[in-house]
Scaffold this active site. Structure first.
Site, PDB file in Angstrom:
ATOM      1  N   ASN A 137       0.840  -1.189   0.000  1.00  0.00           N
ATOM      2  CA  ASN A 137       0.000   0.000   0.000  1.00  0.00           C
ATOM      3  C   ASN A 137       0.889   1.258   0.000  1.00  0.00           C
ATOM      4  OD1 ASN A 137       0.932  -0.356   2.685  1.00  0.00           O
ATOM      5  ND2 ASN A 137      -0.737   0.925   3.414  1.00  0.00           N
TER       6      ASN A 137
ATOM      7  N   CYS B  72       2.030   3.483   2.069  1.00  0.00           N
ATOM      8  CA  CYS B  72       3.069   3.736   3.088  1.00  0.00           C
ATOM      9  C   CYS B  72       3.954   2.542   3.356  1.00  0.00           C
ATOM     10  CB  CYS B  72       2.413   4.215   4.368  1.00  0.00           C
ATOM     11  SG  CYS B  72       1.699   5.846   4.177  1.00  0.00           S
TER      12      CYS B  72
ATOM     13  N   GLU C 223       3.539  -0.538   4.597  1.00  0.00           N
ATOM     14  CA  GLU C 223       3.425  -1.480   5.715  1.00  0.00           C
ATOM     15  C   GLU C 223       2.526  -2.677   5.411  1.00  0.00           C
ATOM     16  OE1 GLU C 223      -0.307   0.879   6.205  1.00  0.00           O
ATOM     17  OE2 GLU C 223       1.745   1.255   5.540  1.00  0.00           O
TER      18      GLU C 223
END
Length: 793
Positions: free
Chosen positions: A300, A302, A304
Site C-alpha cells: 500500500n 506507506c 506497511e
C-alpha cells in the site's frame, strides 16, 4: 448469497440503530473525552455534514454510527446475535480511545458509501488494456477514500518493441504519470488526499530512471516510490559484484549492472528528498501466508501492507498510552486490559471485512478469500514516557518486543477463536497455517500502520514513532499567541517546578528540551524527540516491532539536515540485517530547498558568451518553478466584501514569489476574481517583476467604494492586496534580511493583526497546505497534527 444478506442488513441497519438510540437514549451512552484539536479534526474531516458543509452529527453519534454498523456483521453468523450489546462494546472501545479503526471506516461506516478499507493493491499487466483498467480502478478506489499500490515491474522497458503496432514502448515511468494525473483529478473529494505507491524491481531495465523519477519535486507528487530489492541484488551488493537485468517481456537477461552503483544512486536520491524508499520483496514473499494464492509484488502507499493483486486490508490501532495501571508512584503495563482490547479489536476488524462495500468485484473476492486484517498500535512513545523509559535505550527495545509479541500472540488466539465460530479464511488449505493450527480466521492479523490522523483523535503519539515536538506555538488570526505543550510534559513540568511561560516558549521555539535550562537531565532523557534520537535507534525500534508483526512496519527514520549519504546507506544495510521488510527515510529539510552542487555551476567563459547572446536576443521570461514547500505570512484586511486574507510566500532566497487570497466565506465573482488576481500576481513575481511595481499597478483601483472601506480606506480587493504587499515590503525594509522566512534563524512578527514566532526547526519541517501549520514526517508519510491533513492515503 452473502451479498444478498449484506444488502438486506444494510437496508435494515439504520432503522435498527435509530430504534436503539430512541430506546436507550443517546445521552445514556458514555460521552467521549477528546481534546480541542481532536474535535477540530473530527469536525473538518469525519463528521457527517449537510449540503453547506456543516456537521450534522456529534462525535458520539459518529462513534455510535460506526459501532452499530460494524456490529451488524455478527448477524451473518448468528441471526440471534446480541448485536446491540456488541455495538455497545465497540462504542466503548472507541470512545474510551482504546482503539481506532482506519479513517475510511470512521468516515464511511453506516453511510451510503460504506467503503471501509484504507489499503489496496492493483495489478498492472503489460498491455494497454490492463494499464487503463488499473487507472479506472484507481479512480474508483480514491473516490471511496482508499490508497493504492502498484508494481510497474511487468511493463516492458522504454525503447522496447511493441509488436501490435511495430512501435516503441515508452516504459513504466511514462505510465506512472498517467496514474498521477488521474489521482490529481480525483483528490478524493477533498476528504482524503489520493495516495499511490509505485514499485519497480531492482532488476528491471528502467531501474536507474525510476530511481531518479522524483528528482524534480514538481513531478509525481501523488506517488511514494520504492525500489523492490531482491536477495540476488543484496548478495551481489555484499560481494561487490554484478547482477542480471531482466526484460519482463522476454523474461530473459538483458544486461548486468554493478549492485554498488545502483545502491549508491538509491541512497543519494533518498538523502536528497526521501524518495525512493526500499522494500525487501523476497523477504515479503518468504512470509507470504498464502503463496499458493499468488505472489506479492507491491504494498500500500506507506509500505506497511504487502498485498496480492486486487487485495485490500482494513487497519486499526490500539492506543498503548492508556494500556497502563498505577503501581506505587509510577505505573506498569495493564496486560489484562490490553488482552481484552486485542480480542475486541480483532473481532471488529474481521466484521469490517463483511460490512465493507468494495469498489470492485475482484477486490471483494480476493479480500474475502484471505480475510487479512492489520491490528497495530499508537501511543508507544507516550507509554515509554509514562514508564520512565527513554526511547533511545535497550529498555525501550525490550518493551517494544514484549508489547508486540503479546499483541501478536493474543491476536492470533482471537483469530483462531473466531475461526471456531465462523470458519477459516477460504484460502486456509495450502496456507502456512495448514497443518500447524486447526483453523485461522485471518491470513494476517498484525500491521504497524500510519496513525497520523487517528492518533490526533486519540490524543496520543503517532504509531511507534518518538515524539516529533514537545511544544509549538499556535497563533489565531486576531493575533493571540498560544503555546501548546505536550500534556505529559506539562504535567511533569508542574510537578517538578519548571512550568514557567518563558521555559515553555523556549521549548516551543526549539521543539525539544535539549539546550533548555532549568530542566532536570533525567527529564530531558525521557522526553526525547525524533530529532534527538540517532538514526540507529529508529531502525532498532522498527526491527523490534517487525519481529512480531505479520505484515510490515510503517516508520520514518528521521535524519538531521547535516546527515551524510553514508548515514542513509548505513541505515538501509542495518534494516536488511535486522530483518525489516522495508525502510523510509527523511532528512530534515531535504524537500524544502533545492541543494546546489558544483556540477551546476557554469564556467566563466561560457557565462560571458551566454550573456552576450541574451543581450542580442532576449529570451522571453519564464516563471520560476514552485518548490514543494514554501513559507510566508498572512495579512488580514477588512474590505467591503468581507475579510480578505492575503498570504505572501517567499522563495529560498527570501524574495516574494507568490500570493494566495481567501475572501472570508464569499463565493462567486468575488472569490474567483481574488483567485485570478492572486494567480496573475504570483506569475509576475515568479517571472522576476519587482513587488513594488506590482503594488503601483494595483494600489488605488476602486470598485463601488469611492471613499474606501474601514481605517485603511480600502477601495477594492485589488487595492487590499496591494496594501498587504506594501505592508509586507515595509516589514522587509524595516527588518532587513532577518525577515527572510526561508533563511531566518528566528522570526518574531508583531502587528495588530499578526503575531507569531517561527523557529528554524519548524521552518525546516515545512508547512501544511491546508492550515499552514508545521508538518511532520512520521509513519512513512506526512501529517499535520494541527488540522489532520495527511498524505498517508
Amino acid at each position: 448469497m452473502e451479498q444478498d444478506v449484506y444488502s438486506r442488513l444494510m437496508s435494515k441497519a439504520p432503522s435498527k440503530a435509530a430504534k436503539s438510540s430512541k430506546r436507550s437514549g443517546h445521552e445514556s451512552r458514555p460521552r467521549v473525552n477528546i481534546n480541542e484539536n481532536a474535535l477540530r479534526v473530527l469536525e473538518k474531516r469525519y463528521l457527517r455534514k449537510d449540503a453547506d458543509g456543516r456537521p450534522v452529527e456529534t462525535v458520539e453519534e459518529m462513534f455510535w454510527r460506526v459501532a452499530s454498523n460494524i456490529a451488524e456483521a455478527d448477524r451473518f453468523y448468528d441471526p440471534k446475535a446480541d448485536v446491540e450489546g456488541l455495538a455497545a462494546e465497540f462504542y466503548g472501545m472507541m470512545t474510551s480511545l482504546e482503539f481506532m479503526p482506519n479513517s475510511p471506516t470512521l468516515m464511511n461506516a453506516g453511510r451510503e458509501l460504506q467503503q471501509l478499507s484504507a489499503c489496496f493493491v492493483l495489478p498492472v499487466e503489460d498491455s494497454m488494456e490492463s494499464i487503463f483498467e488499473a487507472v479506472k480502478h484507481t479512480a474508483l478506489i480514491h473516490k471511496s477514500g482508499g490508497g493504492t499500490g502498484f508494481s510497474f515491474s511487468r511493463l516492458r522497458p522504454s525503447g522496447d518493441a511493441v509488436g501490435s503496432t511495430s512501435g516503441i514502448s515508452s516504459g513504466p515511468i511514462s505510465f506512472m504519470t498517467v496514474f498521477d494525473s488521474a489521482t490529481e483529478a480525483i483528490k478524493q473529494g477533498g476528504t482524503r488526499r489520493g495516495a499511490n505507491m509505485g514499485i519497480l524491481r531492482v532488476d528491471h531495465p528502467d531501474i536507474m530512471n525510476f530511481i531518479t523519477c522524483k528528482e524534480d519535486n514538481a513531478k509525481l507528487n501523488n506517488f511514494n516510490i520504492s525500489v523492490s530489492l531482491t536477495e540476488a541484488f543484496m548478495e551481489a551488493l555484499e560481494a561487490n559484484g554484478e547482477y542480471d537485468i531482466i526484460n519482463p517481456r522476454t523474461r530473459g537477461p538483458m544486461s548486468r549492472l554493478k549492485a554498488a552503483d545502483v545502491f549508491d544512486k538509491i541512497v543519494k536520491m533518498a538523502w536528497r528528498n526521501g524518495d525512493p524508499g526500499i522494500i525487501y520483496i523476497d523477504r515479503m514473499n518468504a512470509e507470504n501466508p498464502t503463496p499458493h494464492a499468488g505472489e506479492i509484488e507491491s504494498t500500500n502507499p506507506c509500505g506497511e501492507q504487502p498485498l496480492l493483486p486486487y487485495e485490500s486490508c482494513n487497519l486499526g490501532s490500539i492506543n498503548l498510552s492508556i494500556m497502563l495501571k498505577e503501581k506505587g508512584e509510577g505505573c506498569e503495563i495493564d496486560w489484562a486490559r490490553l488482552e481484552g482490547t486485542v480480542g475486541k479489536s480483532v473481532r471488529f476488524l474481521d466484521n469490517v471485512i463483511d460490512m465493507n462495500k468494495y469498489p470492485i468485484k475482484e477486490i471483494d473476492r480476493v479480500t474475502k478469500s484471505n480475510r487479512k486484517i492489520g491490528l497495530g498500535v499508537m501511543g508507544f512513545a507516550d507509554m515509554l514516557i509514562k514508564l520512565g523509559i527513554p526511547y533511545n535505550s535497550e529498555a525501550a527495545i525490550k518493551t517494544a518486543e514484549r508489547v508486540m509479541s503479546f499483541i501478536h500472540e493474543k491476536g492470533k488466539a482471537a483469530s483462531e477463536g473466531l475461526a471456531a465460530e465462523r470458519g477459516s479464511f477460504p484460502n486456509f488449505k495450502g496456507s502456512v497455517y495448514d497443518g500447524r493450527v486447526g483453523a485461522m480466521r485471518n491470513a494476517t492479523v498484525t500491521t504497524i500502520a500510519p496513525t497520523g490522523t487517528i492518533s490526533i483523535i486519540a490524543g496520543c503519539s503517532s504509531g511507534i514513532e518518538p515524539l516529533f515536538a514537545l511544544a509549538f506555538t499556535r497563533t489565531v488570526m486576531e493575533g493571540t499567541e498560544l503555546v501548546e505543550v505536550n500534556p505529559l510534559l506539562e504535567q511533569v513540568a508542574v510537578e517538578r517546578g519548571f512550568d514557567s511561560p518563558e521555559i515553555m516558549k523556549e521549548v516551543a521555539s526549539r521543539g525539544t528540551l535539549h539546550g533548555v535550562g532549568d530542566v532536570p537531565e533525567e527529564i530531558r532523557d525521557i522526553f526525547v524527540t525524533s530529532h534527538d534520537i540517532e538514526p540507529e535507534w529508529h531502525i532498532k525500534m522498527q526491527a523490534a516491532f517487525q519481529k512480531y508483526t505479520d505484515n510490515a512496519v510503517s516508520k520514518t527514520v528521521n535524519f538531521p539536515n547535516s546527515a551524510t549519504v553514508e548515514d542513509v546507506a548505513s541505515v538501509y544495510i542495518s534494516a536488511y540485517k535486522l530483518g525489516c521488510k522495508g525502510v523510509t527515510v527523511y532528512r530534515d529539510g531535504s524537500r524544502d530547498v533545492q541543494v546546489l552542487t558544483k556540477g551546476s555551476e557554469k564556467p566563466a567563459a561560457k557565462v560571458e558568451v551566454l550573456a552576450e547572446k541574451e543581450a542580442a536576443h532576449p529570451t522571453p521570461a519564464k516563471p520560476k518553478p514552485r518548490g514543494e514547500v514554501a513559507f510566508g505570512v498572512t495579512k488580514k484586511i477588512k474590505t467591503g466584501c468581507g475579510n480578505l486574507y492575503v498570504t505572501i510566500n517567499e522563495d529560498e532566497e527570501g524574495r516574494p514569489f507568490e500570493i494566495f487570497t481567501q475572501i472570508g466565506k464569499a463565493g462567486g465573482c468575488v472569490a474567483s476574481q481574488c483567485e485570478a488576481m492572486g494567480r496573475m500576481t504570483s506569475l509576475a513575481l515568479r517571472s522576476g517583476i519587482q513587488a513594488d511595481e506590482i503594488v503601483k499597478q494595483m494600489r488605488g483601483i476602486s470598485c463601488h467604494l469611492p471613499v474606501g472601506y474601514g481605517g485603511g480606506k480600502v477601495m477594492s480587493c485589488s487595492d487590499a492586496m496591494a496594501q498587504a504587499m506594501d505592508w509586507y515590503l515595509g516589514l522587509k525594509r524595516n527588518t532587513g534580511p532577518a525577515l527572510s522566512l526561508a533563511g531566518a534563524s528566528h522570526l518574531n512578527f508583531q502587528n495588530s493583526k499578526l503575531d507569531f514566532t517561527l523557529a528554524p526547526e519548524i521552518l525546516k519541517r515545512g508547512a501544511c497546505p491546508d492550515c499552514g501549520g508545521s508538518v511532520e514526517h512520521a509513519d512513512g508519510c506526512l501529517v499535520c497534527r494541527g488540522c489532520g491533513y495527511s498524505e498517508c492515503g
